[in-house]
Design a protein around this motif. Structure first.
Motif, short mmCIF file in Angstrom:
data_model
loop_
_atom_site.label_atom_id
_atom_site.label_comp_id
_atom_site.label_asym_id
_atom_site.label_seq_id
_atom_site.Cartn_x
_atom_site.Cartn_y
_atom_site.Cartn_z
N ARG A 33 11.69 -18.88 37.00
CA ARG A 33 12.88 -18.23 37.57
C ARG A 33 12.99 -16.75 37.20
O ARG A 33 13.89 -16.05 37.65
CB ARG A 33 14.14 -18.95 37.08
N PHE A 34 12.06 -16.28 36.34
CA PHE A 34 12.14 -14.89 35.87
C PHE A 34 11.29 -13.95 36.73
O PHE A 34 10.27 -14.36 37.29
CB PHE A 34 11.70 -14.81 34.40
N PRO A 76 3.68 -25.76 20.64
CA PRO A 76 4.88 -26.61 20.74
C PRO A 76 6.18 -25.80 20.85
O PRO A 76 7.10 -26.18 21.59
CB PRO A 76 4.84 -27.45 19.45
N ALA A 77 6.26 -24.66 20.17
CA ALA A 77 7.46 -23.81 20.26
C ALA A 77 7.56 -23.16 21.64
O ALA A 77 8.63 -23.13 22.26
CB ALA A 77 7.44 -22.75 19.16
N LEU A 78 6.43 -22.66 22.15
CA LEU A 78 6.40 -22.03 23.48
C LEU A 78 6.76 -23.05 24.57
O LEU A 78 7.52 -22.76 25.50
CB LEU A 78 5.00 -21.45 23.72
N LYS A 89 10.55 -25.45 28.63
CA LYS A 89 11.38 -26.57 29.10
C LYS A 89 12.85 -26.16 29.18
O LYS A 89 13.59 -26.57 30.06
CB LYS A 89 11.27 -27.74 28.12
N TYR A 90 13.26 -25.34 28.24
CA TYR A 90 14.67 -24.95 28.10
C TYR A 90 15.12 -23.99 29.20
O TYR A 90 16.24 -24.07 29.68
CB TYR A 90 14.86 -24.33 26.72
N TYR A 145 12.18 -27.08 18.17
CA TYR A 145 10.95 -27.55 18.81
C TYR A 145 10.28 -28.56 17.87
O TYR A 145 10.75 -28.76 16.74
CB TYR A 145 10.01 -26.37 19.12
N ALA A 146 9.19 -29.16 18.34
CA ALA A 146 8.53 -30.21 17.57
C ALA A 146 7.66 -29.63 16.44
O ALA A 146 6.43 -29.54 16.56
CB ALA A 146 7.69 -31.07 18.50
N VAL A 147 8.31 -29.23 15.34
CA VAL A 147 7.60 -28.64 14.20
C VAL A 147 6.52 -29.59 13.68
O VAL A 147 5.42 -29.16 13.31
CB VAL A 147 8.59 -28.31 13.05
N GLU A 148 6.83 -30.90 13.68
CA GLU A 148 5.88 -31.86 13.10
C GLU A 148 4.57 -31.94 13.90
O GLU A 148 3.54 -32.31 13.36
CB GLU A 148 6.53 -33.24 12.96
#
Ligand SMILES: [Fe+2]
Length: 240
Positions: free
Chosen positions: A28-29, A15-17, A22-23, A211-214
């Motif tokens: 683009r890298f 979820p963090a990745l 998304k951000y 991010y969605a910790v839950e």
């Protein structure tokens, strides 16, 4: 200008990745660096590894948690960590990894390097000399000086300490992007960095995003894993 996305210490926190993806739109890298510790302490090692497997621009190395998981998979004994609540996370990971992701992990080196715009960039989990060394920004200046002297790299990209920082010592750039998925500093948000290289100059920018910790907490519960990890992800601290 070349743009490099710096990620590390994801610890199976997909979820963090996903939130980072998304951000910043990873396509683009020019390169996507991962300083290791794909696995252990959350329940999404397969999703995490797959995210890198399908990206041609990914430059990845293994971290200490990945090496221990591979050790279990080879049928070897695991001496460290000693704490049962930590061991259970390693064995859960080894049992749940998909074969194609095991194959991918086995194909990765423990350190690597590449050259961008005349800069030789080394990628390490701990440091150039020791993958288990936690080189925090408060480490003695003499240690940074020694590493700068002993290396042929102008840029050291490192993980393992989970502390985001950028330091220049004796002309050598030391960058840690912090931990994507397992924060130690009391801020539960995901950490990453962007390195830009243009006309002989480097620029580093660090980010922290929610991010969605839950989502992580819910799955830990579903898999009947120790409660302490739910608390750790919620407060962004190492509690064991
Ligand atoms: Fe780590």
């Amino acid at each position: 200008m070349k743009k490099i996305l710096l990620l590390g210490d994801i610890h199976a926190n997909y979820p963090a990745l996903k939130a980072i993806g998304k951000y910043i739109k990873p396509d683009r890298f020019d390169w996507i660096v991962n300083t290791g510790d794909f696995t252990v302490y959350s329940t999404f090692p397969n999703e995490t590894i797959k995210w890198f497997r399908k990206r041609k621009k990914a430059v990845c190395i293994l971290g200490n948690t990945d090496l221990r998981v591979l050790r279990i998979l080879r049928g070897k004994k695991l001496k460290k960590p000693a704490k049962e609540e930590k061991r259970v996370m390693y064995f859960w990971t080894a049992e749940n990894l998909h074969p194609e992701n095991i194959t991918y992990l086995k194909s990765l080196p423990e350190q690597t390097d590449f050259t961008v715009g005349g800069f030789r960039i080394g990628i390490f989990h701990g440091t150039l000399e020791d993958p288990d060394e936690e080189l925090s920004p408060s480490a003695p200046e003499s240690r940074f000086q020694q590493l700068a002297r002993d290396s042929t790299f102008q840029v050291h990209i490192m993980g393992h300490s989970h502390v985001p920082y950028y330091k220049i010592v004796d002309g050598v750039h030391f960058i840690n992007s912090g931990s994507v998925g397992r924060m130690f500093d009391g801020d539960p948000r995901a950490s990453f960095a962007i390195l830009k290289v243009a006309s002989g100059k480097l620029a580093v920018e660090h980010f922290r995003i929610p991010y969605a910790v839950e989502e992580v907490v819910k799955d830990l519960k579903k898999q009947h894993l120790p409660n302490i990890y739910a608390k750790m992800f919620r407060v962004g601290k190492k509690l064991n």
